[in-house]
Design a protein around this motif. Structure first.
Motif, PDB file in Angstrom:
ATOM      1  N   HIS A 154     -44.120  -3.227 -60.689  1.00  0.00           N
ATOM      2  CA  HIS A 154     -45.386  -3.944 -60.565  1.00  0.00           C
ATOM      3  C   HIS A 154     -46.402  -3.428 -61.581  1.00  0.00           C
ATOM      4  N   ILE A 214     -42.112  -2.110 -54.947  1.00  0.00           N
ATOM      5  CA  ILE A 214     -41.361  -3.059 -55.795  1.00  0.00           C
ATOM      6  C   ILE A 214     -40.544  -2.287 -56.828  1.00  0.00           C
ATOM      7  N   GLY A 215     -41.199  -1.406 -57.551  1.00  0.00           N
ATOM      8  CA  GLY A 215     -40.504  -0.637 -58.576  1.00  0.00           C
ATOM      9  C   GLY A 215     -39.564   0.416 -58.007  1.00  0.00           C
ATOM     10  N   SER A 238     -37.344  -4.170 -62.404  1.00  0.00           N
ATOM     11  CA  SER A 238     -38.723  -4.663 -62.346  1.00  0.00           C
ATOM     12  C   SER A 238     -39.644  -3.616 -61.747  1.00  0.00           C
ATOM     13  N   LEU A 244     -53.805  -1.602 -56.107  1.00  0.00           N
ATOM     14  CA  LEU A 244     -52.486  -1.028 -55.785  1.00  0.00           C
ATOM     15  C   LEU A 244     -52.390  -0.657 -54.303  1.00  0.00           C
ATOM     16  N   GLU A 251     -47.062  -1.076 -50.895  1.00  0.00           N
ATOM     17  CA  GLU A 251     -46.089  -2.169 -51.034  1.00  0.00           C
ATOM     18  C   GLU A 251     -45.866  -2.520 -52.508  1.00  0.00           C
ATOM     19  N   LYS A 252     -46.903  -2.417 -53.331  1.00  0.00           N
ATOM     20  CA  LYS A 252     -46.738  -2.730 -54.753  1.00  0.00           C
ATOM     21  C   LYS A 252     -45.954  -1.629 -55.470  1.00  0.00           C
ATOM     22  N   GLY A 280     -50.495  -3.913 -62.438  1.00  0.00           N
ATOM     23  CA  GLY A 280     -51.716  -4.508 -61.901  1.00  0.00           C
ATOM     24  C   GLY A 280     -52.834  -3.493 -61.836  1.00  0.00           C
ATOM     25  N   TYR A 284     -53.273  -0.519 -65.722  1.00  0.00           N
ATOM     26  CA  TYR A 284     -52.402  -1.400 -64.936  1.00  0.00           C
ATOM     27  C   TYR A 284     -50.989  -0.850 -64.820  1.00  0.00           C
TER      28      TYR A 284
END
Lengths: 180, 180
Positions: free
Chosen positions: A67, A81-82, A65, A74, A77-78, A69, A121
Motif C-alpha cells: 500500500h 496488504i503488504g 503488492s 495509514l 489494515e493498510k 498512501g 506515502y
C-alpha cells in the motif's frame, strides 16, 4: 538452467524473463497470467504449482503488492496488504520453493530502494522491503544443500515506471531492467 | 519530560525505566504489568491506554515477541507471531501514540542486531527487525508537528541475556542498557 519466474507477467518480471530466456528455460508463474497460476499469499497455492513444474535451478520472484498512501491515513489494515502480499508472498516462495530446487540452486527475491531511501506515502513499502532484505540475510545462513538466496534491492528503472503511472521513485541510482 | 515506556516490565524496559526515571516522569505500560495494561497487537487497546495517560513528551517501546526456531520448521504461522506482536505492535504504538505526543516529541522503537547480523534460528526475527528499521526511515519523513522517531538497533547487553536464558546473541558490539 531451468528458472521459475514468479510475477512473470509484471513489468519487471517480463524484463527479467526476456533477458534470461536468451540462455535459460523460463517457466512463468503469475496470479492470472503465465504458464502456471498461483496466489503467493497462500503457501499451498505455491506448493501446488511447484509440484506441477517439478525441479528447477533457480526461482526469481518479482511479484508483490504494497500500500502507498499518506501517512495520516495509514492503518494496521493498510500495512497488512503488504505484509500478506509482497512480504509473506515472497517468504512463502522461499519456504515452499526450496525443496523443488536442485542442489546449489538459488532464489532471488525483489526488495526495493525504499528500505534505505524513504519517500512520502511509502512507509508501508519501506517496512516490507526492509523486512525482505533482513529475511534474506537470516535465510542465507540456514538454507540446506548449498541453496542460495538474494534480494534485488534496486530493481527500479526510470523507464519502466513511466508507462505504469507510478512516479514515486526516480533516482540517479535506478538501473535498467537488463542490468539487474 | 513525561515518558511512556511500553514493555516496562521486561528486562530491557526495566533498565530503560530505571535510567530515565532519574530525570523524567515514567509511565510504565505492559501487557500484564506496569501502571497501565495494553495488548499492543490491538491498536484499540493502545488507544485506550494513551487516552487514560494523556499527553507525553516521548514514547519508548521495548516490547515485542518473535519466533525463534530451526529454519526447516518455519511456517507462515511462525512468521506471523512476530508480524503481529513485535512488528505491528510497535507500528501500532506509533500510529496510535503520535496524537498523544506534544509537539516535537519522540517515539523510540526497539529493533535488534539480527536485522544486519543473522544467527541460526533467527530468520523470523531478522525479518521483523529489518522491517522496523525501514519503517522508522519511512515514518521519520512524514510525521507531523516535528515529531521524531528512532529505533534502538542494538539494545542487547551481554549481561542482560544471562539470567533470561537466551544465549542466541553475544557479540562484541553489545551495549549495557545504561548506555542505550
Amino acid at each position: 538452467m531451468r528458472i521459475i519466474v514468479i510475477g512473470a507477467g509484471g513489468v519487471l518480471g517480463k524484463a527479467v524473463s526476456v533477458e534470461l530466456s536468451v540462455r535459460h528455460e523460463i517457466v512463468g508463474v503469475g496470479r492470472t497470467s503465465g504458464d502456471f497460476h498461483a496466489d503467493m499469499r497462500e503457501i499451498t497455492s505455491l506448493r501446488t504449482v511447484f509440484q506441477k513444474v517439478g525441479k528447477a535451478d533457480a526461482i526469481v520472484c518479482t511479484a508483490g503488492s504494497v500500500h502507498f498512501g499518506p501517512w495520516a491515513e495509514l492503518t494496521p489494515e493498510k500495512f497488512d496488504i503488504g505484509l500478506r502480499d509482497k512480504l509473506m508472498g515472497q517468504v512463502n516462495v522461499v519456504l515452499a520453493g526450496q525443496e523443488f530446487l536442485n542442489d546449489g540452486g538459488s532464489v532471488t527475491l525483489t526488495s526495493g530502494i525504499l528500505s534505505e531511501d524513504p519517500i512520502r506515502y511509502g512507509a508501508a513499502a519501506s517496512l516490507v522491503n526492509g523486512a525482505l532484505e533482513s529475511f534474506v540475510r537470516g535465510a542465507a545462513i540456514e538454507l540446506a544443500r548449498e541453496l542460495r538466496i538474494n534480494a534485488s534491492v534496486r530493481p527500479s528503472s526510470k523507464s519502466r515506471w513511466v508507462p505504469s503511472g507510478h512516479t514515486f521513485v526516480v533516482t540517479s541510482r535506478c538501473q535498467p531492467a537488463t542490468r539487474l
